[in-house]
Motif scaffolding. Structure first.
Motif, PDB file in Angstrom:
ATOM      1  N   SER A  97      -2.213   0.080   1.762  1.00  0.00           N
ATOM      2  CA  SER A  97      -1.763   1.433   2.119  1.00  0.00           C
ATOM      3  C   SER A  97      -1.483   1.564   3.606  1.00  0.00           C
ATOM      4  CB  SER A  97      -2.822   2.462   1.705  1.00  0.00           C
ATOM      5  OG  SER A  97      -3.037   2.449   0.323  1.00  0.00           O
ATOM      6  N   VAL A  98      -2.370   1.008   4.435  1.00  0.00           N
ATOM      7  CA  VAL A  98      -2.241   1.178   5.886  1.00  0.00           C
ATOM      8  C   VAL A  98      -1.166   0.260   6.458  1.00  0.00           C
ATOM      9  CG1 VAL A  98      -3.408   1.009   8.112  1.00  0.00           C
ATOM     10  CG2 VAL A  98      -4.630   1.940   6.132  1.00  0.00           C
ATOM     11  N   LEU A 134       0.074   3.132  -4.893  1.00  0.00           N
ATOM     12  CA  LEU A 134      -0.913   2.669  -3.915  1.00  0.00           C
ATOM     13  C   LEU A 134      -2.320   3.135  -4.275  1.00  0.00           C
ATOM     14  CD1 LEU A 134       1.067   3.280  -0.606  1.00  0.00           C
ATOM     15  CD2 LEU A 134       0.385   1.056  -1.527  1.00  0.00           C
ATOM     16  N   LEU A 135      -2.419   4.365  -4.754  1.00  0.00           N
ATOM     17  CA  LEU A 135      -3.724   4.886  -5.157  1.00  0.00           C
ATOM     18  C   LEU A 135      -4.260   4.134  -6.363  1.00  0.00           C
ATOM     19  CD1 LEU A 135      -5.875   7.000  -4.547  1.00  0.00           C
ATOM     20  CD2 LEU A 135      -4.643   8.598  -6.033  1.00  0.00           C
ATOM     21  N   ALA A 136      -3.380   3.826  -7.317  1.00  0.00           N
ATOM     22  CA  ALA A 136      -3.802   3.061  -8.499  1.00  0.00           C
ATOM     23  C   ALA A 136      -4.218   1.647  -8.107  1.00  0.00           C
ATOM     24  CB  ALA A 136      -2.668   3.019  -9.520  1.00  0.00           C
ATOM     25  N   GLY A 137      -3.443   1.015  -7.210  1.00  0.00           N
ATOM     26  CA  GLY A 137      -3.790  -0.324  -6.753  1.00  0.00           C
ATOM     27  C   GLY A 137      -5.133  -0.340  -6.041  1.00  0.00           C
ATOM     28  N   TRP A 138      -5.353   0.663  -5.207  1.00  0.00           N
ATOM     29  CA  TRP A 138      -6.655   0.786  -4.524  1.00  0.00           C
ATOM     30  C   TRP A 138      -7.794   0.897  -5.540  1.00  0.00           C
ATOM     31  CZ3 TRP A 138      -9.805   5.106  -5.109  1.00  0.00           C
ATOM     32  CH2 TRP A 138     -10.946   5.148  -4.313  1.00  0.00           C
ATOM     33  N   ALA A 139      -7.615   1.734  -6.559  1.00  0.00           N
ATOM     34  CA  ALA A 139      -8.657   1.936  -7.570  1.00  0.00           C
ATOM     35  C   ALA A 139      -8.952   0.644  -8.328  1.00  0.00           C
ATOM     36  CB  ALA A 139      -8.244   3.042  -8.536  1.00  0.00           C
ATOM     37  N   VAL A 140      -7.906  -0.085  -8.694  1.00  0.00           N
ATOM     38  CA  VAL A 140      -8.090  -1.346  -9.412  1.00  0.00           C
ATOM     39  C   VAL A 140      -8.850  -2.353  -8.543  1.00  0.00           C
ATOM     40  CG1 VAL A 140      -6.892  -3.373 -10.338  1.00  0.00           C
ATOM     41  CG2 VAL A 140      -6.115  -1.078 -10.946  1.00  0.00           C
ATOM     42  N   GLY A 141      -8.442  -2.468  -7.291  1.00  0.00           N
ATOM     43  CA  GLY A 141      -9.125  -3.388  -6.385  1.00  0.00           C
ATOM     44  C   GLY A 141     -10.588  -3.029  -6.188  1.00  0.00           C
ATOM     45  N   MET A 142     -10.872  -1.734  -6.030  1.00  0.00           N
ATOM     46  CA  MET A 142     -12.250  -1.280  -5.830  1.00  0.00           C
ATOM     47  C   MET A 142     -13.106  -1.563  -7.060  1.00  0.00           C
ATOM     48  SD  MET A 142     -12.723   0.157  -2.773  1.00  0.00           S
ATOM     49  CE  MET A 142     -13.970   1.453  -2.893  1.00  0.00           C
ATOM     50  N   VAL A 143     -12.585  -1.249  -8.236  1.00  0.00           N
ATOM     51  CA  VAL A 143     -13.348  -1.438  -9.475  1.00  0.00           C
ATOM     52  C   VAL A 143     -13.588  -2.919  -9.734  1.00  0.00           C
ATOM     53  CG1 VAL A 143     -13.299  -1.176 -11.982  1.00  0.00           C
ATOM     54  CG2 VAL A 143     -12.614   0.736 -10.514  1.00  0.00           C
TER      55      VAL A 143
END
Length: 548
Positions: free
Chosen positions: A436-437, A451-460
């Motif tokens: 994102s950054v 980007l928000l979905a990708g972040w969530a997948v990476g975090m989970v």
């Protein structure tokens, strides 16, 4: 372990602590602005730091007390794998040279104080900005806690606190006092305090490391003997795993893990809020560039620092008078015990002061960075959008205190191993903000929802895989490496999660663009990303309180 109070070392340690305390409070008058009640002033030092101040600030920010403790401890415990920190810092600076000047320019042009501010402005997404902000706060908290672990290691070795049989208040009173003073001058002086103290901290660190790698080998029979002792230790077979306990050279089976950990850590290094805070405090784009060129000097220091792990082995640290390993010895105490054992008492005090002040500087910057994130991207964005600059600064000061108290409670109330595990997890998490950054600094192609979905997948994924790793000290979150899907090699979980994050972001962006899903407004302009100090647009830059 040392027994009793080392009076000479304690006196020297206290004198240096008093020196930095005075500097911390005097920093409120250093480069004082006409209007100090502005988050720009308290949280970013007025964006006025030149090349050398920024160099010391970022050095104090990146090379912490925990670095002083943990890197040699890793080498002491496992050998070559502990040196991963050296290549990752070498990799990091060329990478960040490409994007940090752009981040400085757009942040200065638009009045951004945090990386989440930039994400909010670039993608027009409050949700994505909140995700970046919360991730930054979560990753920073255990990092602050580990600075406390570093100070505790020093205090334990000095023999202060009344010993293990004392009640909890007496035992931890020195730690309470240290962080009370830290909280007071951070509240008063903001980022100027750690910037000024960093001069003392880094000078002490360089002196101690140079003396240690020259003087201590003379006491221990030279480096040939030191490496022989280390090789003997690492060739011993662990009866539980039936494998050698370590190695002087990374073996073929560990190379994927070593390389992915180094590369993933390099990508994550300047995603941490405290490192971004140090960069945004620079007065010009060229200041950032110059620092990316000269900061690798710290990598040389880090390589020398790692050698202390081998020196601790040769000095018999962790063994009793009969040469037998002490059951339950904490490797985190390897460096403090080494210094206490071989240095003259007065210089042990100097070395411990370097470690202790090396905790105070980054802890201050980290608490300020976390406070900036909460104030700008939670409080102002969702709670009080009309907050004045004075109100923002007041909230940030209070939050910085709460962050320190939270870290203190975390360390005192929970097992130290949990703090270490959470910091490893924090590294996996913070890497998930990279797409994102950094992508946003070069292109607007990615869709905010992707980007928000990708972040969530990476975090989970990262959290789930880390949870499943056991170690001799803990059932969960016992490491940061696991099998890489498809490839089948052992690698850094954070980098695998990052690859999934990026893949999801790319695929969903293609889908969302195909269905013409609404995209947020981009408030930045192309000229913002190359703005230099003195450009007319910077003279008219929005104030932080009205950046959105």
């Amino acid at each position: 372990m040392s027994h009793g109070v080392n009076t000479s070392a304690l006196v020297v340690f206290v004198l240096f602590f008093l020196l930095v305390t005075v500097l911390g409070f005097l920093a409120a008058r250093w480069r004082k602005a006409e209007n100090g009640q502005h988050l720009d002033e308290w949280g970013l030092g007025g964006r006025s730091f030149g090349t050398w101040i920024t160099w010391f600030l970022l050095g104090g920010d990146l090379y912490t007390a925990y670095t002083f403790i943990a890197v040699p401890a890793a080498v002491y415990g496992a050998g070559a794998s502990g040196f991963f920190a050296v290549p990752y810092t070498i990799i990091a600076y060329p990478l960040v040279f490409l994007f940090l000047p752009r981040l400085w320019s757009v942040a200065r042009a638009r009045g951004y104080v945090t990386p989440a501010d930039f994400v909010r402005g670039r993608y027009g997404s409050r949700g994505l900005a909140l995700a970046v902000a919360v991730t930054g706060i979560l990753a920073t908290m255990p990092y602050i806690a580990l600075q406390l672990v570093g100070i505790q290691a020093v205090l334990d070795t000095l023999g202060v606190g009344g010993g293990a049989n004392s009640n909890w208040f007496v035992k931890d009173l020195p730690l309470f006092l240290a962080f009370a003073v830290l909280a007071a001058y951070t509240y008063s002086s903001g980022l100027r305090a750690p910037a000024l103290i960093a001069f003392v901290k880094d000078t002490l660190v360089y002196i101690v490391i140079i003396v240690a790698v020259i003087y201590l080998p003379m006491r221990l029979g030279g480096y040939g003997h030191i490496f022989d002792q280390a090789a003997t230790k690492f060739s011993a077979v662990n009866p539980k795993t039936h494998q050698p306990v370590g190695s002087l050279v990374t073996g073929p089976k560990a190379q994927w893990g070593y390389a992915t950990l180094a590369f993933g850590s390099a990508l994550a290094l300047f995603m941490y809020p405290h490192t971004v805070t140090g960069v945004l405090a620079a007065k010009s784009r060229n200041t950032v560039r110059r620092n990316m060129a000269i900061l690798p000097a710290y990598s040389l220091m880090l390589g020398l620092l790692a050698l202390l792990g081998f020196l601790a082995i040769a000095a018999g640290v962790g063994k009793d008078a009969n040469g037998k390993a002490i059951a339950g010895f904490n490797p985190q105490l390897a460096v403090p015990e080494l210094f206490s054992k071989l240095f003259p008492d007065w210089f042990t005090g100097v070395a411990f002061a370097a470690i202790g002040i090396g905790a105070l500087v980054p802890a201050a910057i980290m608490s300020i960075a976390a406070a900036n994130l909460f104030t700008r991207n939670v409080y102002k964005e969702f709670i009080r959008p009309d907050a004045s600059p004075e109100a923002e600064t007041k909230v940030a000061k209070i939050v910085s205190l709460l962050v320190k108290v939270g870290a203190l409670v975390f360390v005192l109330g929970m097992d130290k191993q949990l703090a270490i595990n959470m910091q490893l997890l924090g590294g996996i998490w913070i890497l998930q903000t990279f797409v994102s950054v950094v992508a946003g600094l070069f292109t607007r192609w990615f869709h905010r929802w992707a980007l928000l979905a990708g972040w969530a997948v990476g975090m989970v994924y990262g959290t789930w895989k880390a949870y499943g790793i056991a170690s001799p000290a803990t059932k969960h979150f016992g490491g940061s490496s696991a099998t890489i899907p498809v490839i089948g090699e052992i690698g850094y979980i954070g980098l695998t999660a990052f690859a999934l994050n990026l893949g999801v972001a790319v695929l969903l962006t293609l889908v969302l663009k195909a269905v013409k899903a609404p995209e947020g407004a981009d408030e930045t302009s192309p000229a913002d990303y190359s703005a230099e100090e003195g450009d007319p647009e910077l003279a008219d830059a929005p104030q932080p309180a009205t950046a959105h």
